[in-house]
Design a protein around this motif. Structure first.
Motif, PDB file in Angstrom:
ATOM      1  N   GLY A 182      16.136   3.458  11.708  1.00 26.62           N
ATOM      2  CA  GLY A 182      16.088   2.472  10.637  1.00 26.62           C
ATOM      3  C   GLY A 182      14.672   1.999  10.365  1.00 26.62           C
ATOM      4  N   SER A 183      13.848   1.912  11.410  1.00 27.02           N
ATOM      5  CA  SER A 183      12.446   1.537  11.227  1.00 27.02           C
ATOM      6  C   SER A 183      11.710   2.608  10.435  1.00 27.02           C
ATOM      7  CB  SER A 183      11.777   1.340  12.595  1.00 27.02           C
ATOM      8  OG  SER A 183      12.421   0.340  13.345  1.00 27.02           O
ATOM      9  N   GLY A 227      16.329  -0.955  12.079  1.00 22.97           N
ATOM     10  CA  GLY A 227      15.503  -1.281  10.930  1.00 22.97           C
ATOM     11  C   GLY A 227      14.692  -2.545  11.065  1.00 22.97           C
ATOM     12  N   TRP A 254      20.759   0.552   7.380  1.00 20.73           N
ATOM     13  CA  TRP A 254      20.315   0.373   8.763  1.00 20.73           C
ATOM     14  C   TRP A 254      21.539   0.155   9.644  1.00 20.73           C
ATOM     15  CZ3 TRP A 254      16.386  -4.000   7.276  1.00 20.73           C
ATOM     16  CH2 TRP A 254      15.299  -3.429   6.589  1.00 20.73           C
TER      17      TRP A 254
END
Length: 290
Positions: free
Chosen positions: A103-104, A126, A122
């Motif tokens: 998610g990041s 995230g 996400w």
């Protein structure tokens, strides 16, 4: 019955990336796994999504069957990998779904290449903010370092994880998905596909990643799907931290929606795949990402 995926490879900037092509037609979906995981984390979600969408799941740099260089584990480099894969495969404006660290990567992708993304989802990720959680990068590395599996036999490993799987009501096929994170050596011991050194390099990259500085730059809709177990006392402090992160993201993202995955663990894609896939399908169908 859903069709079996095809295992394929694509070369981006001299590195070979493995991905699972689940087929399907319709709007494209790209699935990104988390830290120390593989594309197999999506093995139960992807076939459901592929009934109505074109779905691929990628092994990110250093993971699974993709190449494993000794550098390039900062968020910017891994994001460049994802953008390159999307471009090389000719995928037009996919929904990018990231679990945990994935998610990041998806967040940074939406900022770096907004024209390449339809939307983000996400899945319990995230919003990782390592430098806000730990007082130093050294402590972060200690707390987030991988377990040492040296000398652990595959049978012993499965005996160790099986009670957790049963406790969380996971289906039998989960064992094979978890084992995909490891090589099984000739003596039946296991070796993590993501090396310890590369694992720590990713933590270093996360230390420099400031999600709160990126949220306002995201032009596409974001579906936030955090997992929690409200009745589990052992996870209540983690739940409070996660709630604060979600509130911060909601406040700064231009377009977002949060759906809490109740009674769910971090590895919710293999614990409750129908729930994860169903929510993604529903939000695509109702036009949330349009």
């Amino acid at each position: 019955m859903p069709q079996a995926p095809r295992d394929e490879w694509v070369t981006v900037d001299g590195l070979n990336f493995h991905y699972r092509d689940w087929g399907g037609s319709g709007e494209p979906i790209v699935l990104l796994h988390g830290l120390a995981s593989t594309s197999h984390i999506w093995d139960m979600v992807a076939p459901i999504l592929a009934q109505n969408h074109a779905v691929i799941a990628v092994d990110q740099r250093g993971h699974g069957e993709s190449d494993k260089p000794n550098d390039g584990y900062d968020i910017e480099s891994v994001t460049k990998d994802a953008i390159g894969i999307i471009d090389k495969l000719g995928i037009e404006k996919p929904l990018v779904v990231g679990h945990s660290w994935g998610g990041s990567v998806a967040l940074n992708l939406a900022v770096e290449a907004p024209q390449s993304v339809k939307g983000l989802t996400w899945v319990d990720g995230g919003m990782i903010n390592v430098s806000n959680r730990y007082p130093s990068i050294e402590e972060a590395k200690v707390e987030m370092a991988p377990p040492d599996f040296t000398g652990v036999k595959v049978e012993g490993f499965l005996e160790r994880v099986r009670p957790r799987h049963e406790q969380n009501g996971m289906p039998p096929g989960v064992a094979e998905i978890v084992l995909a994170n490891f090589e099984i050596l000739e003596d039946r011991t296991i070796k993590a596909r993501l090396s310890r050194d590369n694992h720590l390099r990713i933590i270093e990259g996360l230390w420099d990643h400031k999600p709160q500085e990126l949220y306002a730059k995201v032009q596409c809709p974001v579906l936030i799907m955090p997992a929690r177990q409200q009745n589990n006392l052992a996870t209540q402090e983690r739940g409070r931290r996660r709630l604060m992160l979600v509130e911060e993201a909601e406040e700064r993202l231009p377009t977002s929606k949060t759906v809490w995955l109740e009674d769910s663990i971090h590895d919710v894609p293999i614990q409750r795949p129908e729930l994860v896939a169903g929510l993604i399908n529903d939000h695509l169908a109702d036009g949330f990402f349009s």
